[in-house]
Enzyme design. Structure first.
Site, PDB file in Angstrom:
ATOM      1  N   TRP A 165      29.811 -11.990 -32.941  1.00  0.00           N
ATOM      2  CA  TRP A 165      28.642 -12.509 -32.214  1.00  0.00           C
ATOM      3  C   TRP A 165      27.381 -11.732 -32.552  1.00  0.00           C
ATOM      4  CZ3 TRP A 165      29.893 -16.965 -31.758  1.00  0.00           C
ATOM      5  CH2 TRP A 165      31.082 -17.399 -31.194  1.00  0.00           C
ATOM      6  N   LYS A 253      34.731 -20.123 -28.831  1.00  0.00           N
ATOM      7  CA  LYS A 253      36.009 -19.855 -29.505  1.00  0.00           C
ATOM      8  C   LYS A 253      37.159 -19.800 -28.485  1.00  0.00           C
ATOM      9  CE  LYS A 253      36.095 -16.898 -32.825  1.00  0.00           C
ATOM     10  NZ  LYS A 253      36.002 -15.580 -33.516  1.00  0.00           N
ATOM     11  N   HIS A 256      39.635 -23.744 -29.339  1.00  0.00           N
ATOM     12  CA  HIS A 256      40.439 -23.759 -30.572  1.00  0.00           C
ATOM     13  C   HIS A 256      41.756 -22.985 -30.419  1.00  0.00           C
ATOM     14  CE1 HIS A 256      38.889 -19.844 -32.751  1.00  0.00           C
ATOM     15  NE2 HIS A 256      39.253 -19.601 -31.500  1.00  0.00           N
TER      16      HIS A 256
END
EC number: 2.1.1.4
Length: 346
Positions: A165, A253, A256
């Site tokens: 990030w 995220k 997923h």
């Protein structure tokens, strides 16, 4: 047709075959501290000096340094007496621990954890499940129980995610104007790097990181200072515990990691908790609609196979999941970087 013997050995096969070697050279140079040493020295160093400082063999270090030069991670200057090595700009910015954009921690997580799961990729393909049991001797039924099997592993994972990030966070948070949302929950926010980017970009916002109790404890100890008053924490499991009301939920995220049924379950809970007019920001690496690429996202999907219960998806697949939960006015923005953004409104 000519025989296969008439075909020139294609360069792409060479590159793909050497991919493992390339990454391990970079990981090893990071692990040994070569880039950090050269940054701290402030001047080029010889291979003998580097080997002596890092407690390595002169022969092994010379070969590793030359390989890094070939990969453009180091530069070399030949003098009359010896070769002197220095960092390139790329290694200074991304491979030294002290850089704000350092990728050191994600490199170490890949080198010491992800690679061990990938040794069993053929088994994952045959069985359709993650490979923690073979790689680490722990149950594969709870992927995050396996991923967080020790404080050391949890810290490596959280630091690795934070490093991602540090270079991608602002892109996904600026993909849409999120300034109307002042009360934000970052579900599975881990080490808080995305929350920190969010309050920096949107100073009128507050972000609550919702994560497992042990993750929250580690985040408070290692990553988020008590002085960061715009960031708070909520301990819980968002699958089994309630989700508090907020204006915006960030799922970065997260989807997923799970199959479609789990994603629908989570998104339905988020929709129910979301204030009217609020929304959910899904941050993921999007596949092309025909699933022909991008290659990085296809590889991430393979990693989901060996490490989680999930997969990477197309924008249309995420839209379908959001619509099933009740969200509408869904927008998609591709950032041109590793991760993209999907915004659904209630």
């Amino acid at each position: 047709m000519g025989s296969t013997e008439d075909l020139e050995y294609p360069q792409i096969i060479v590159q793909y075959s050497n991919g493992f070697l390339v990454s391990k050279v970079m990981f090893t140079a990071c692990e040994l501290g070569i880039f950090d040493l050269l940054l701290e020295s402030g001047k080029p160093l010889s291979s003998d000096a580097i080997a002596a400082c890092l407690g390595a063999s002169t022969m092994g270090m010379k070969r590793l340094l030359d390989a890094c030069v070939g990969l453009k991670l180091l530069a070399v200057e030949m003098t009359q007496e010896e070769a002197l090595y220095r960092n390139t700009e790329i290694s200074n910015v991304y491979l030294t621990k002290s850089s704000p954009k350092s990728q050191y921690h994600i490199m170490m997580y890949y080198s010491n954890t992800v690679y061990l799961c990938w040794q069993y990729l053929a088994d994952a393909v045959r069985e359709g499940r993650n490979q923690y049991e073979r790689a680490f001797g722990v149950s594969s039924r709870d992927p995050f129980g396996a991923m967080y099997r020790s404080d050391e592993e949890m810290l490596k994972f959280m630091a690795g995610q934070n490093s991602v990030w540090s270079i991608c966070g602002r892109d996904v948070l600026a993909a849409f104007d999120l300034s109307p949302f002042t009360q934000i929950y970052d579900l599975g926010g881990g080490g808080g790097a995305l929350a920190q980017e969010c309050v920096s970009l949107y100073p009128n916002s507050t972000v609550t990181i919702y994560d497992l109790p042990k993750v929250v404890r580690m985040a408070k100890e290692k990553f988020v200072s008590p002085e960061e008053h715009q960031i708070s924490f909520h301990e819980g499991d968002f699958f089994s515990d309630s989700i508090p009301e907020a204006e915006l939920y960030i799922l970065s995220k997260i989807l997923h990691d799970w199959d479609d049924d789990k994603c629908k379950q989570l998104l339905a809970k988020v929709y129910k908790a979301c204030k009217p007019g609020g929304g959910v920001l899904v941050v993921e690496s999007l596949l092309n609609e025909d699933k022909s690429g991008p290659a990085e996202t296809q590889l991430y999907s393979m990693n989901m196979l060996v490490q989680t219960e999930g997969k990477e998806r197309t924008a249309a697949e995420y839209i379908k999941l959001l619509e099933a939960a009740g969200f509408g006015v869904i927008q998609v923005k591709r950032t041109g970087k590793l991760y993209d953004a999907v915004l659904g409104r209630k």
